[in-house]
Design an enzyme around this catalytic site. Structure first.
Site, PDB file in Angstrom:
ATOM      1  N   HIS A   1      28.443  -6.650 -14.642  1.00 20.54           N
ATOM      2  CA  HIS A   1      27.939  -5.353 -14.193  1.00 20.54           C
ATOM      3  C   HIS A   1      27.815  -5.344 -12.677  1.00 20.54           C
ATOM      4  O   HIS A   1      27.414  -6.335 -12.071  1.00 20.54           O
ATOM      5  CB  HIS A   1      26.573  -5.061 -14.808  1.00 20.54           C
ATOM      6  CG  HIS A   1      25.892  -3.866 -14.209  1.00 20.54           C
ATOM      7  ND1 HIS A   1      26.358  -2.581 -14.403  1.00 20.54           N
ATOM      8  CD2 HIS A   1      24.825  -3.759 -13.385  1.00 20.54           C
ATOM      9  CE1 HIS A   1      25.599  -1.739 -13.729  1.00 20.54           C
ATOM     10  NE2 HIS A   1      24.663  -2.423 -13.111  1.00 20.54           N
TER      11      HIS A   1
ATOM     12  N   GLU B   1       0.818  -1.210   0.000  1.00 21.49           N
ATOM     13  CA  GLU B   1       0.000   0.000   0.000  1.00 21.49           C
ATOM     14  C   GLU B   1       0.857   1.267   0.000  1.00 21.49           C
ATOM     15  O   GLU B   1       0.498   2.281  -0.626  1.00 21.49           O
ATOM     16  CB  GLU B   1      -0.928   0.003   1.218  1.00 21.49           C
ATOM     17  CG  GLU B   1      -2.013  -1.048   1.202  1.00 21.49           C
ATOM     18  CD  GLU B   1      -1.600  -2.385   1.785  1.00 21.49           C
ATOM     19  OE1 GLU B   1      -2.468  -3.221   2.045  1.00 21.49           O
ATOM     20  OE2 GLU B   1      -0.374  -2.604   1.978  1.00 21.49           O
TER      21      GLU B   1
ATOM     22  N   SER C   1      17.950  -4.219 -18.926  1.00 18.85           N
ATOM     23  CA  SER C   1      16.499  -4.085 -18.924  1.00 18.85           C
ATOM     24  C   SER C   1      16.064  -2.738 -19.487  1.00 18.85           C
ATOM     25  O   SER C   1      16.778  -1.741 -19.384  1.00 18.85           O
ATOM     26  CB  SER C   1      15.950  -4.250 -17.511  1.00 18.85           C
ATOM     27  OG  SER C   1      16.471  -3.250 -16.652  1.00 18.85           O
TER      28      SER C   1
ATOM     29  N   LYS D   1      24.645   0.529  -0.769  1.00 12.46           N
ATOM     30  CA  LYS D   1      24.063  -0.579  -0.012  1.00 12.46           C
ATOM     31  C   LYS D   1      24.240  -0.391   1.496  1.00 12.46           C
ATOM     32  O   LYS D   1      25.257   0.110   1.974  1.00 12.46           O
ATOM     33  CB  LYS D   1      24.701  -1.901  -0.445  1.00 12.46           C
ATOM     34  CG  LYS D   1      24.458  -2.263  -1.905  1.00 12.46           C
ATOM     35  CD  LYS D   1      22.991  -2.491  -2.207  1.00 12.46           C
ATOM     36  CE  LYS D   1      22.745  -2.762  -3.691  1.00 12.46           C
ATOM     37  NZ  LYS D   1      23.296  -4.032  -4.139  1.00 12.46           N
TER      38      LYS D   1
ATOM     39  N   HIS E   1      18.463   5.853 -11.262  1.00  7.69           N
ATOM     40  CA  HIS E   1      17.601   5.846 -10.083  1.00  7.69           C
ATOM     41  C   HIS E   1      16.960   7.204  -9.844  1.00  7.69           C
ATOM     42  O   HIS E   1      16.342   7.420  -8.798  1.00  7.69           O
ATOM     43  CB  HIS E   1      18.402   5.408  -8.853  1.00  7.69           C
ATOM     44  CG  HIS E   1      18.745   3.951  -8.874  1.00  7.69           C
ATOM     45  ND1 HIS E   1      19.861   3.470  -9.523  1.00  7.69           N
ATOM     46  CD2 HIS E   1      18.119   2.862  -8.359  1.00  7.69           C
ATOM     47  CE1 HIS E   1      19.910   2.151  -9.382  1.00  7.69           C
ATOM     48  NE2 HIS E   1      18.861   1.767  -8.692  1.00  7.69           N
TER      49      HIS E   1
END
Length: 813
Positions: free
Chosen positions: A679, A34, A471, A129, A732
């Site tokens: 990559h 949600e 992608s 990360k 991003h």
């Protein structure tokens, strides 16, 4: 160190001890994501700010209600975030970069998202990360001129929400030492600047926040210091002493933080938490600090905390929150073993409470939402709700004795035995093939200088060749087609035609844009790990097992439950179809063995290296079949290689040995004329450059746009000898990078890497972006590459055949 039956202390604990259960944090997204829909709706303008705040408050209330209903005594607050809890900390302490201040002052919510995602006017914060997890945090940007100011509004408001609902609540904050150790020098600041030098400037701000939380009703506040489980210098440990007090003369005063946060009088009780590994050298520092409690991890390698704590003499007078339930993996707890550990801990602290080892942010919400997993396997699994129940059960056993949870212990023993005896976990054919691997299987047939000549002759690429990472945007139509196929609303033929149409569109755009090495766009793949997991034995896929990766990006990590093999080719069909549509080379796209493990919930009943070798052999078969189908370039992505690096140096050499071996096993059978790419993205690469060399890939592409080409300098400094594609487009962010900005990044890259070895590509895959952004951005990337290429002394001829171009950078060999 532990036994398989409860210690006597655990059986009689009810006479002297009342343990409680708690958690460090909880999944934020809600049962059906949600929060993702609300936030993305706000970005699109279809959800108002007030509606977003209401949705967030409802999710927080539901989480607290579920936790309290399960028996958790003290619920966490402040762990909820619209995007990232480290970003929230930057706002809390006023560490807002100058370029974002106007946006934050105009509208705090829009300003927060501008810091996270950027916009057409300003670039976002760097992202990397969170320790060795797949969660990404926004890196604080600091400098010698940074001025901290307290803004505790979010933390106070969420605490008051929980208290108003009748819950005992504990605010959870990123601790000041970890916050500074996670930060970096801001752009334009000397890169050698150490943010930790700002600690004395930051502590009074934390003191103010703590005072505000106390005034709002907090009895306890948790300060997370996971950075202290890493190898730390004497100076960094001294900073921890300054932060919390104790251990020598730290100054005086009880109205500010000059004597450490522990010395303050106007504050709640402090629980300092660490997780992901043993606390090591920092344990005595925190044990001696005048804080009221510590939270320690006692799972996996962090079980060493048990020995270290005993050797230290325990924590007399302090509360210990014992993380005996693994908060990062999905396997059920061995309740008897954990109860034994807890029984030992009873003699080492004034009060022992029970918790998962870390925030449950890192696991899915509820196993019971999975209806397609074999019930025999589902009983081996525990997601956030089940892990909460395990902590509550263990707290009851610690308080009342093992007899009080006899039924739970018996069921747990049966579940553990079911897993250990399953045929899924032991395939003799896989194990015999793995045992037969030799050193020759781990090496390409020819060295790089010979391979690259053959590859360049075969591919005929220009200097500064352009490509993408793999992608392309996953459109609503694609997601709908995938859902319709799963629901039976369309058949496979209709679905395949939709995939084929998307591939044709992706190929056509790339050709028109002028990209040199093409990709098919991966429209058939919902996720770069899950797609392969669904086609390999030993893996299980979930339906609702969503875990936050960053912001509104959620993934469903597969569960690696058994031995791995490849029943049939996985990618050959669509790769060869794409190649049939163009004369330009099309890359085959695979996910590497380490990333398959890192982005799955991996089995914990055998060494990781053994599992990686099984996955590598399956991928080796796929590489062979792609080659046989005529694929000239094969990319084996390993974005998780760095993130899986052990947090302490002592374990790194062994890890890198098996990790690089697994990659070479997957790719070592490729012919010399086949160009192998890999990559990596959004991690710190400087300390694994040697391992990157050892992969022996022909081309590596890495994140570089947000970090301003730093990785290119690191590779050059280490003498990296092969081809490199440092990213020039930050995918991003919705921001479209202008061509001149991309060209400037390329020229900076050329200062480190000679033109004959430099590729031009985005930072990462384009799956999460919109087509409008992608078209404009890639056209600018191609234009920038053309501009820079034409400015070189020799700008024609296949890459590598020119003797012109920059002469600086690492030399090839």
């Amino acid at each position: 160190m532990t036994s398989t039956s409860p210690a006597p202390a655990a059986r009689t604990a009810h006479a002297t001890h009342s343990a409680r259960a708690t958690v460090h944090g909880y999944p934020r997204q809600g049962p059906t994501r949600e929060l993702k829909r609300a936030v993305e709706g706000y970005w699109k303008g279809t959800v108002t700010a007030e509606a977003l705040r209401t949705a967030a408050a409802d999710l927080r209330a539901a989480n607290w209600r579920q936790l309290a209903g399960a028996g958790v005594h003290e619920v966490p607050t402040g762990d909820f975030s619209y995007y990232d809890h480290v970003l929230d900390t930057s706002v809390m302490v006023g560490a807002i970069p100058a370029r974002h201040r106007a946006a934050v002052e105009a509208d705090p919510m829009d300003g927060l998202f501008a810091m996270a995602r950027g916009n057409q006017r300003v670039a976002p914060l760097e992202m990397t990360k969170w320790f060795d997890t797949n969660y990404h945090y926004l890196v604080p940007e600091l400098g010698p001129d940074t001025v901290f100011t307290a803004d505790s509004a979010k933390q106070v408001a969420e605490l008051r929400e929980a208290l108003a609902l009748g819950h005992a609540a504990r605010p959870v904050l990123v601790g000041p030492v970890s916050y500074l150790l996670l930060a970096k020098a801001a752009p334009g600041v000397d890169p050698d600047f150490e943010p930790l030098t700002l600690l004395d400037r930051l502590l009074p701000v934390y003191a103010e926040v703590l005072a505000d939380l106390r005034a709002a009703g907090a009895e306890w506040v948790q300060l997370d210091e996971p950075a202290l489980v890493q190898d730390r210098t004497a100076g960094e440990l001294a900073a921890a002493v300054r932060a919390y007090g104790g251990g020598g003369d730290t100054g005086g005063g009880d109205t500010d933080a000059t004597g450490g946060l522990g010395a303050l009088t106007d504050r709640p009780k402090l629980l300092v938490a660490s997780y992901f590994d043993r606390l090591g050298e920092a344990l005595p520092v925190l044990a001696e600090a005048p804080v009221e409690g510590l939270a320690l991890d006692f799972t996996g390698p962090a079980i060493a905390n048990l020995h270290d704590l005993a050797a230290l003499g325990g924590l007399p007078g302090k509360r210990l929150v014992a993380g005996v339930v693994d908060g990062r993996n999905v396997w059920i707890n061995d309740l008897e073993q954990s109860l034994s550990t807890l029984g030992t801990l009873l003699g080492l602290a004034d009060r022992v409470d029970v918790a998962p080892s870390c925030s449950l942010l890192h696991v899915p919400l509820d196993v019971d939402a999975e209806h397609d997993i074999d019930p025999e396997i589902a009983r081996w699994l525990a997601f956030a709700r089940q892990k909460t129940a395990e902590a509550v059960t263990l707290s009851r056993g610690l308080s009342l004795g093992s007899e009080a949870i006899a039924a739970e212990l018996a069921a747990n023993r049966a579940d553990l035995a079911s897993r250990a005896g399953s045929a899924l976990t032991n395939d003799p054919g896989v194990r015999s093939r793995t045992a037969a691997v030799t050193g020759a299987d781990l090496r390409r047939s020819r060295p790089y200088p010979e391979r690259t000549r053959e590859q360049r002759a075969r591919l005929g690429l220009p200097l500064l060749p352009t490509t993408t990472i793999g992608s392309f945007p996953q459109t609503t139509e694609l997601r709908t087609a995938r859902a319709d196929l799963a629901a039976g609303r369309i058949d496979t033929a209709v679905y395949d035609e939709r995939i084929g149409s998307e591939i044709r569109e992706v190929l056509s755009f790339q050709e028109k844009a002028g990209i040199d090495v093409l990709v098919h766009g991966e429209p058939e793949r919902s996720d770069m790990v899950q797609y392969f997991a669904e086609r390999l034995t030993g893996f299980l896929a979930t339906r609702q097992g969503w875990v936050q990766s960053y912001g509104t990006r959620y993934v469903r990590p597969p569960v690696l439950a058994g031995d791995v093999s490849r029943p049939e080719p996985m990618t050959v069909r669509w790769t060869t179809y794409a190649q049939s549509l163009t004369d330009r080379p099309v890359k085959g796209m695979l996910t590497g063995p380490v990333t398959m493990l890192a982005w799955s919930f991996v089995r914990d009943d055998q060494p990781l290296g053994d599992t990686a070798r099984q996955v590598a052999l399956a991928l080796r078969d796929e590489v062979r079949d792609l080659e046989a189908a005529g694929t000239p370039v094969i990319q084996v992505d390993e974005p998780a290689l760095r993130e899986t690096l052990p947090l302490r140096a002592a374990g790194r050499a062994a890890y890198l040995d098996w990790a690089t071996e697994a990659f070479r096993l997957a790719t070592g059978g490729a012919a010399a004329a086949t160009q192998i790419h890999t990559h990596m993205c959004y991690a710190e690469f400087g300390d694994i450059v040697g391992a990157i060399k050892d992969l022996d890939a022909d081309v590596i592409s890495l994140e570089a746009a947000r970090s301003h080409m730093r990785v290119a300098d690191e590779l050059a400094a280490a003498g990296y000898p092969r081809e490199v594609g440092p990213g020039v487009y930050d995918i991003h962010s919705p921001r479209v990078p202008p061509a001149d900005e991309v060209a400037a990044l390329l020229r900076k890259g050329l200062e480190a890497v000679p033109a004959e070895r430099l590729w031009v590509n985005p930072d990462c895959g384009l799956k999460t972006r919109d087509w409008t952004e992608v078209r404009a951005s890639l056209e600018n990337v191609v234009a920038a590459a053309r501009e820079v290429r034409e400015s070189l002394p020799v700008a024609d001829g296949p890459a590598g055949e020119s003797s012109g171009g920059p002469t600086g950078g690492a030399a090839g060999n």
